[in-house]
Write a protein that holds these residues in place. Sequence first.
Motif: not given
Length: 230
Positions: A59-76
């Motif tokens: 769960p922590i890995v999913i939360g961390a990776v999903a959060g970082i990817l979400t922020a990056i994709i939205r920024s792009i």
Amino acid sequence: MKEKITIKTKICLKNSILFSILISIFAQIYIYPFDSRFVLGIGVIAIGFIFSISKNICPIVIGAVAGILTAIIRSIILMISSSNYTNDIVIHYIPAAVFYISYGILDTIFPLSREKKSIIHLFFYLVCFDIICNIIEILVRNMFSVQAVKVIIVTALIRGTIQCIAFLIYNYHSLSIKKAEHQKRYAELNLMVSQIHAEAFYLQKSTSDLNNVMKEAYNLYELTKGTPEY
């Protein structure tokens, strides 16, 4: 033993990465409820549902990776679609990453997969996770207000309902598949038993025929053993 642990860890990491990518894609469907930087996205429905039905995950890995990817994709996406952006655009979406990381931490402490035996308990935990993580996000954004909390609670109730409906549909579908597989195995077992009975019958018949042949041969022998040969 170590090899089994390593294999299990690899499976967990693989599932976690795949689910993280899926969640980050769903997270791109969102609204701004207060005409501000606070975001309510569909990714929350995805992460809650995935945590409810999955076991071999981190769960922590999913939360961390999903959060970082979400922020990056939205920024792009924002950089591509709009020319009015600043250099701190990624920082703008960091609170969204905090939301997903918080969700992963909560699921590590209170696994949703353990609450799926009772749909009421599952709904309660999903709503609580949603509210707590959203409150953490608005605190990070320094946007806390009574109105914001009201919207968060209503949104959590709606998303929790959708997640539970999705869970029930998934559960029903899984049970249907298991039932079909059970019926298939039962039919195969019946066929195998029938074949065994048929083979046993033919074997018994063959044994009986063999006994009759041997009996006739013996009787013939008894009849001819006293006959002189010419």
